[in-house]
Design an enzyme around this catalytic site. Structure first.
Site, short mmCIF file in Angstrom:
data_model
loop_
_atom_site.label_atom_id
_atom_site.label_comp_id
_atom_site.label_asym_id
_atom_site.label_seq_id
_atom_site.Cartn_x
_atom_site.Cartn_y
_atom_site.Cartn_z
N ASN A 95 0.68 -1.28 -0.20
CA ASN A 95 -0.16 -0.14 0.05
C ASN A 95 0.83 1.35 -0.09
O ASN A 95 0.23 2.29 -0.20
CB ASN A 95 -0.85 0.17 1.25
CG ASN A 95 -1.87 -1.14 1.27
OD1 ASN A 95 -2.55 -1.63 0.15
ND2 ASN A 95 -2.22 -1.52 2.45
N HIS A 192 -6.28 -3.05 -14.55
CA HIS A 192 -4.84 -2.70 -14.93
C HIS A 192 -4.81 -1.86 -16.22
O HIS A 192 -3.71 -1.65 -16.76
CB HIS A 192 -4.01 -3.88 -14.85
CG HIS A 192 -3.52 -4.33 -13.29
ND1 HIS A 192 -3.17 -5.28 -13.22
CD2 HIS A 192 -3.82 -3.66 -12.20
CE1 HIS A 192 -2.68 -5.40 -11.83
NE2 HIS A 192 -3.36 -4.37 -11.25
#
Length: 328
Positions: A95, A192
């Site tokens: 993250n 993506h």
């Protein structure tokens, strides 16, 4: 013997009351229109904030989309990824490069003015993810709402997030563990079509794949020099490369065409074409003749709704945070 409940009517009433109590206690899940009366402008406010942010910085869109994904896969969609702290989820390696936290905070500030204490940070994130898709050319979907915010955020809990080098078997297992199927995996990987990856996450494929001192043979040889020029051997690992070659800023299905053409950047993406169990879904998103076609925008929205219901906290579970970065 005395009949306490003639004709069982009284017993039925008690069962109904008990079921109602249990439902309220453990939560009713999410539904479209949850804030219709309590905060009718919630979607308008979030959309406006996201639109402004994406117009200022296009990288915000994939950042918010990825943030929602990473939130839902760790203890459910409960905005635990937003909490600050020395060992919170936000600090975990997967993250560390997420973007868009300030967008969620800005939306929350406006919503606390319009509807104090009503809209959860978890729901703001779910809406922001959808609006990021729309702002980049994708099709929207109705977002069920009613999530409550989690009370726990631990970096250690991110260990089972899908990873950039996961084989298909590991990806399928991680999705199955969350109640998602193989089609969901391939559909959600289509996120993506937006965003970039740091060279450090895939340069091993270009020079020393599996300790062979050569490139990953599954990469299109005509595409390999492009990646090598962007990510020289021993070069700056923080340089970022579009995940969807030629269409990195637009939400479309060209990501799947790149997989078919052996131009997937991440090993986990390329694997979706190399494995028969996922390749057939890639082919269906591409409309390959002889297979039942799938419309990417439609199926992506459906899979986002399914993912958005992972381990949802509702009813009396969790809380509605006053600020998204801290537990009340």
């Amino acid at each position: 013997m005395m009949q306490i409940f003639p004709n069982n009517n009284g017993l039925i009433v008690i069962f109904i009351l008990l079921a109602t109590f249990i439902t309220l206690a453990i939560g009713q899940g999410t539904r479209v229109g949850f804030y219709q009366t309590s905060c009718p402008r919630v979607e308008t406010i979030v959309r406006s904030v996201v639109q402004s942010a994406v117009n200022s910085n296009a990288a915000i869109a994939p950042g918010l989309l990825r943030m929602f994904f990473h939130d839902c896969f760790v203890n459910g969609c409960d905005a635990s990824i937003l909490i600050d702290g020395s060992s919170s989820e936000k600090t975990a390696a997967p993250n560390s490069l997420l973007r868009g936290f300030e967008v969620i905070d800005a939306a929350k500030t406006q919503l606390e003015t319009a509807c104090p204490g009503v809209v959860s940070c978890a729901d703001i994130l779910a809406l922001a993810a959808r609006d990021s898709v729309v702002q980049t050319g994708g099709t929207g979907w109705s977002v069920p709402l009613g999530r409550r915010d989690g009370l726990v955020s631990r970096a250690a809990d991110t260990a089972n997030l899908p990873a950039f080098n996961d084989p298909v078997s590991a990806q399928i297992r991680k999705f199955t563990d969350k109640g998602l199927n193989t089609q969901d995996l391939v559909a959600l990987s289509g996120a993506h079509t937006l965003g970039t990856a740091a060279c450090a996450l895939f340069s091993y494929r270009l020079y020393n794949f599996n300790s062979t001192n050569g490139p990953d043979p599954s990469i299109d040889p005509a595409f390999l020099p492009t990646l090598q020029n962007l990510c020289p051997n021993g070069g700056d690992g923080t340089v970022r490369v579009d995940l969807d070659n030629g269409s990195g800023g637009r939400f479309d299905n060209s990501y799947y065409a790149n997989l078919r053409n052996r131009r997937g950047v991440l090993e986990s993406d390329a694997a979706l074409w190399n494995d028969p169990s996922t390749q057939r879904f890639v082919q269906r998103f591409l409309g390959v003749r002889g297979l039942l076609g799938l419309t990417f925008n439609v199926e992506f929205g459906r899979s986002m709704v399914r993912m958005g219901n992972i381990e949802v906290k509702s009813g009396t579970q969790g809380e509605i945070r006053r600020v998204c970065t801290a537990i009340n």
